[in-house]
Design a protein around this motif. Structure first.
Motif, PDB file in Angstrom:
ATOM      1  N   ILE A 147      -4.687  35.512 -33.147  1.00  0.00           N
ATOM      2  CA  ILE A 147      -6.297  34.685 -33.927  1.00  0.00           C
ATOM      3  C   ILE A 147      -6.005  34.898 -35.208  1.00  0.00           C
ATOM      4  O   ILE A 147      -6.983  34.779 -36.545  1.00  0.00           O
ATOM      5  CB  ILE A 147      -7.200  34.880 -33.235  1.00  0.00           C
ATOM      6  N   ARG A 148      -6.241  36.486 -35.615  1.00  0.00           N
ATOM      7  CA  ARG A 148      -6.645  36.859 -37.176  1.00  0.00           C
ATOM      8  C   ARG A 148      -5.124  36.894 -38.045  1.00  0.00           C
ATOM      9  O   ARG A 148      -5.557  36.238 -39.592  1.00  0.00           O
ATOM     10  CB  ARG A 148      -5.691  38.320 -37.017  1.00  0.00           C
ATOM     11  N   GLU A 149      -3.755  36.372 -38.003  1.00  0.00           N
ATOM     12  CA  GLU A 149      -3.237  35.702 -38.410  1.00  0.00           C
ATOM     13  C   GLU A 149      -3.617  34.022 -38.927  1.00  0.00           C
ATOM     14  O   GLU A 149      -3.861  34.541 -40.262  1.00  0.00           O
ATOM     15  CB  GLU A 149      -1.445  35.758 -37.536  1.00  0.00           C
ATOM     16  N   ALA A 150      -3.990  33.456 -38.002  1.00  0.00           N
ATOM     17  CA  ALA A 150      -4.225  31.997 -38.593  1.00  0.00           C
ATOM     18  C   ALA A 150      -5.575  32.106 -39.257  1.00  0.00           C
ATOM     19  O   ALA A 150      -5.600  31.634 -40.539  1.00  0.00           O
ATOM     20  CB  ALA A 150      -4.881  31.939 -36.832  1.00  0.00           C
ATOM     21  N   LEU A 151      -6.394  33.648 -39.150  1.00  0.00           N
ATOM     22  CA  LEU A 151      -7.918  33.754 -39.872  1.00  0.00           C
ATOM     23  C   LEU A 151      -7.415  33.691 -41.490  1.00  0.00           C
ATOM     24  O   LEU A 151      -7.746  33.418 -42.437  1.00  0.00           O
ATOM     25  CB  LEU A 151      -8.887  34.782 -39.741  1.00  0.00           C
ATOM     26  N   ALA A 152      -6.042  34.732 -41.327  1.00  0.00           N
ATOM     27  CA  ALA A 152      -5.890  34.815 -42.771  1.00  0.00           C
ATOM     28  C   ALA A 152      -5.282  34.373 -43.434  1.00  0.00           C
ATOM     29  O   ALA A 152      -5.041  34.248 -44.764  1.00  0.00           O
ATOM     30  CB  ALA A 152      -4.695  36.592 -42.637  1.00  0.00           C
ATOM     31  N   ALA A 153      -4.254  33.228 -43.032  1.00  0.00           N
ATOM     32  CA  ALA A 153      -3.263  32.398 -43.689  1.00  0.00           C
ATOM     33  C   ALA A 153      -4.918  30.777 -44.056  1.00  0.00           C
ATOM     34  O   ALA A 153      -3.635  29.929 -44.583  1.00  0.00           O
ATOM     35  CB  ALA A 153      -2.251  31.805 -42.730  1.00  0.00           C
ATOM     36  N   ALA A 154      -5.667  31.194 -43.695  1.00  0.00           N
ATOM     37  CA  ALA A 154      -6.415  29.935 -43.558  1.00  0.00           C
ATOM     38  C   ALA A 154      -6.443  29.004 -45.086  1.00  0.00           C
ATOM     39  O   ALA A 154      -6.861  30.190 -46.274  1.00  0.00           O
ATOM     40  CB  ALA A 154      -8.032  29.891 -42.779  1.00  0.00           C
ATOM     41  N   ALA A 155      -6.873  28.245 -45.360  1.00  0.00           N
ATOM     42  CA  ALA A 155      -6.940  27.868 -46.822  1.00  0.00           C
ATOM     43  C   ALA A 155      -7.499  26.276 -46.788  1.00  0.00           C
ATOM     44  O   ALA A 155      -7.409  25.701 -45.813  1.00  0.00           O
ATOM     45  CB  ALA A 155      -5.692  27.306 -47.529  1.00  0.00           C
ATOM     46  N   GLY A 156      -7.858  26.243 -48.053  1.00  0.00           N
ATOM     47  CA  GLY A 156      -8.870  24.833 -48.424  1.00  0.00           C
ATOM     48  C   GLY A 156      -9.722  25.177 -49.176  1.00  0.00           C
ATOM     49  O   GLY A 156     -10.778  25.698 -48.065  1.00  0.00           O
ATOM     50  N   GLU A 157     -10.630  24.047 -49.107  1.00  0.00           N
ATOM     51  CA  GLU A 157     -12.145  23.842 -49.223  1.00  0.00           C
ATOM     52  C   GLU A 157     -12.589  22.958 -48.179  1.00  0.00           C
ATOM     53  O   GLU A 157     -12.544  22.101 -47.729  1.00  0.00           O
ATOM     54  CB  GLU A 157     -12.513  23.248 -50.634  1.00  0.00           C
ATOM     55  N   LEU A 158     -13.405  23.989 -47.512  1.00  0.00           N
ATOM     56  CA  LEU A 158     -14.496  22.996 -46.646  1.00  0.00           C
ATOM     57  C   LEU A 158     -16.118  22.791 -47.329  1.00  0.00           C
ATOM     58  O   LEU A 158     -16.769  23.268 -47.818  1.00  0.00           O
ATOM     59  CB  LEU A 158     -15.065  24.496 -45.687  1.00  0.00           C
TER      60      LEU A 158
END
Length: 254
Positions: A147-158
């Protein structure tokens, strides 16, 4: 209501059940969405503005329906640009989990109309139960790391009309920090002090209670029962999956 570790863990299980590219391609945004209704912790806005649920209304409520009526542009999530659909799928898990916890656990066991209505410790026991459920989820180190790795890799404008970009950016940092916290009772005293203060105990008695986190959780679990808690999580994960599938007009796989 369930704590953020619980929200993240259940969202992960729901994503695995659904197995949808729209979620899996943007897992970080999905996990962020699964916690985002609680962004009010940093914005200080009214709970109803992000949860779309009226705590003063004791009839069953539809938070997702209320959100899409208030913001019609969110009624067709699959038409929104990435990564907003994944974020909204996560958001749905949070709304559904909170609805179910309030209506199936809190109000029957600890609420102002429950059999504990006259017990000043009722909210303390509720928070102890939430803390223990959250702590157990954190014991899965592999899941929390993912979960932490996914959060760190999140990109793009919401594109979420009721949340500001700066708020979301700050909240991402908060969630990453929370997801890294160990499965211990170290944070319990700070979390429960305010609720203990409302019981009418003097400061000495409050201090004594602060160290009783595991005992308070055991007392709450005796009331709710381990079996009921397990059933709640399993049924809630399925309810989240159904609601997301309906929201996105997805056909559920057999």
């Amino acid at each position: 209501m369930p704590s953020l570790g619980s929200h993240l863990a259940v969202a992960r299980r729901v994503a695995r059940r659904l197995g949808r590219e729209a979620i899996d391609a943007d897992r970080g945004s999905y996990y962020l969405g699964a916690t985002a209704p609680d962004i009010r912790v940093i914005t200080r806005r009214a709970r109803e503005e992000t949860h779309f649920y009226d705590l003063g209304n004791f009839t069953p409520q539809d938070s997702l329906g209320r959100m899409t009526r208030a913001y019609p542009e969110l009624a067709r999530p699959d038409e929104l640009p990435r990564p907003t659909p994944a974020f909204l799928a996560g958001y749905v898990t949070h709304l559904v989990m909170d609805e179910r916890y309030i209506e199936q656990i809190y109000r029957s066991e600890f609420g102002e109309r429950s059999r504990r209505a006259g017990d000043p410790r009722r909210d303390v026991l509720d928070r102890a139960l939430q803390y223990e459920m959250d702590r157990r989820e954190r014991e899965d180190a592999e899941a929390m790391t993912e979960i932490r790795e996914a959060l760190a890799a999140a990109a793009g404008e919401l594109r979420v009309p009721f949340l500001r970009a700066a708020e979301i950016a700050r909240w991402r940092e908060v969630v990453a920090e929370i997801a890294a916290q160990p499965p211990t009772y170290d944070r319990f005293p700070r979390m429960i002090r305010l609720h203990l203060g409302r019981t009418g105990l003097d400061e000495t008695a409050v201090e004594e209670q602060l160290a009783r986190g595991p005992e308070l959780a055991e007392e709450a679990l005796r009331e709710v029962t381990e079996e009921r808690v397990r059933a709640f999580w399993e049924e809630t994960a399925e309810a989240c999956a159904r609601r997301i599938a309906g929201y996105f007009s997805w056909e559920r796989e057999p």
